[in-house]
Design an enzyme around this catalytic site. Structure first.
Site, PDB file in Angstrom:
ATOM      1  N   PRO A   2       0.863  -1.292   0.151  1.00  0.00           N
ATOM      2  CG  PRO A   2       0.199  -0.795   2.275  1.00  0.00           C
ATOM      3  CD  PRO A   2       0.731  -1.713   1.349  1.00  0.00           C
ATOM      4  CD  GLU A   3       1.414   3.763  -4.268  1.00  0.00           C
ATOM      5  OE1 GLU A   3       1.059   4.976  -4.700  1.00  0.00           O
ATOM      6  OE2 GLU A   3       1.671   2.960  -5.370  1.00  0.00           O
ATOM      7  CG  HIS A  93      -0.998 -16.705   4.979  1.00  0.00           C
ATOM      8  ND1 HIS A  93       0.326 -17.304   4.628  1.00  0.00           N
ATOM      9  CD2 HIS A  93      -1.760 -16.887   4.259  1.00  0.00           C
ATOM     10  CE1 HIS A  93       0.151 -18.225   3.760  1.00  0.00           C
ATOM     11  NE2 HIS A  93      -1.163 -17.985   3.375  1.00  0.00           N
ATOM     12  NE  ARG A 112       4.594 -11.767  -2.510  1.00  0.00           N
ATOM     13  CZ  ARG A 112       4.635 -11.262  -3.451  1.00  0.00           C
ATOM     14  NH1 ARG A 112       3.539 -10.156  -3.835  1.00  0.00           N
ATOM     15  NH2 ARG A 112       5.715 -10.876  -4.028  1.00  0.00           N
ATOM     16  NE  ARG A 155      17.996  16.990  -5.045  1.00  0.00           N
ATOM     17  CZ  ARG A 155      19.100  16.694  -4.031  1.00  0.00           C
ATOM     18  NH1 ARG A 155      20.458  16.177  -4.516  1.00  0.00           N
ATOM     19  NH2 ARG A 155      18.959  17.327  -2.913  1.00  0.00           N
TER      20      ARG A 155
END
Length: 286
Positions: A2-3, A93, A112, A155
């Site tokens: 997730p972000e 899990h 995972r 940059r």
């Protein structure tokens, strides 16, 4: 995944579910989830008797603020929290269980097995890794145009990998970079120092707008994301770019293209986001 929007959604849900609950004991079924302290037994001992006072967020990390400690948790790709009754069967899990004195349990599941937990004396978590070097928070007041420009304007790095670098700006993962760059009409391979002042302003606005709308929608559920109450996010229904390779751009009708930038699948519109804008041509943000 997730972000930032998904982690923020989890944070808000957990604040509704676990604030004020006291930890009776902790069960760890997969030791490698616990990074700090090195001894899992010490992790369990330190948490026993602690009360959850609030759940905060730093970038993509959750911060559980307790009486004496701060628990820093990263969900990685598929980590999730859920509140259960102690009589509920333990699902596959489930790697860490926080048993509360009221008979409920906060369970951490991770198919995972990439998630991590660090336990620090309260206040020390911001001075050490993994939080120490994190950059600007894009939904805080301090993330103004001047601060944004100071971080990226000079940059020479391509703009997409620069935005993905958590040491500059936190929480903007692959999905929201693609969406923000399209909204600002900036090609993902433009070098940051090639952006004009107007383009930087448009990108700053696009990042804030995209993330704010995603948080309001509960994040995006692409594969397995759900909040602490098992609810999916809805922002995926608002995608303009991500996952739409070959489909028509909503702005100009041209087919959306997909390439690989900095090792990440990248969606963009070649018409709305030209790599080399025509000299003197003004490209208005979408």
């Amino acid at each position: 995944m997730p972000e930032l929007p998904e982690v923020e959604t989890v944070r808000r849900t957990l604040n509704e579910l676990v604030i004020g609950k006291q930890i009776d004991h902790v069960s760890v079924h997969l030791n490698r989830i616990i990074i700090k302290p090195e001894e899992v037994g010490e992790f369990c001992i330190q948490l026993a008797g602690q009360t959850i006072l609030s759940v905060e967020r730093r970038g993509k990390f959750l911060r559980f603020l307790l009486d004496d400690y701060s628990l820093v948790s990263h969900l990685r790709m598929e980590g999730r929290y859920g509140l259960y009754d102690s009589s509920d069967p333990l699902e596959l899990h489930t790697h860490v269980v926080f048993h509360f004195t009221d008979g409920s349990e906060l369970r951490y599941k991770d198919v995972r097995q990439f998630g991590t937990m660090h336990l620090f004396p309260k206040g020390r978590e911001l001075e050490e890794q993994p939080l120490k070097k994190l950059g600007l928070e894009p939904l805080e007041e301090a993330f103004d145009l001047a601060a944004f420009r100071a971080r990226i304007a000079h940059r020479s790095t391509k703009i997409k990998p620069l935005l993905l670098n958590q040491e500059y700006i936190v929480g903007i993962g692959n999905i929201y970079v693609d969406e923000s760059l399209h909204l600002a009409r900036i090609h993902p391979e433009r070098e940051a120092n090639s952006l004009t002042s107007k383009e930087l302003a448009a990108l700053h606005e696009a990042i804030v707008k995209t993330l704010s709308e995603a948080v309001a929608a509960g994040g995006s559920s692409i594969k397995s994301f759900v909040n602490g109450q098992g609810e999916i996010g809805m922002f995926q229904h608002q995608f303009k770019m991500y996952g739409r390779k070959g489909e028509a751009c909503y702005s100009c009708g041209q087919p959306i293209e997909k390439s690989v930038v900095a090792g990440r699948g990248t969606h963009y519109c070649p018409q709305c986001q030209p790599l080399k804008p025509a000299r003197g041509k003004k490209i208005k943000p979408i």
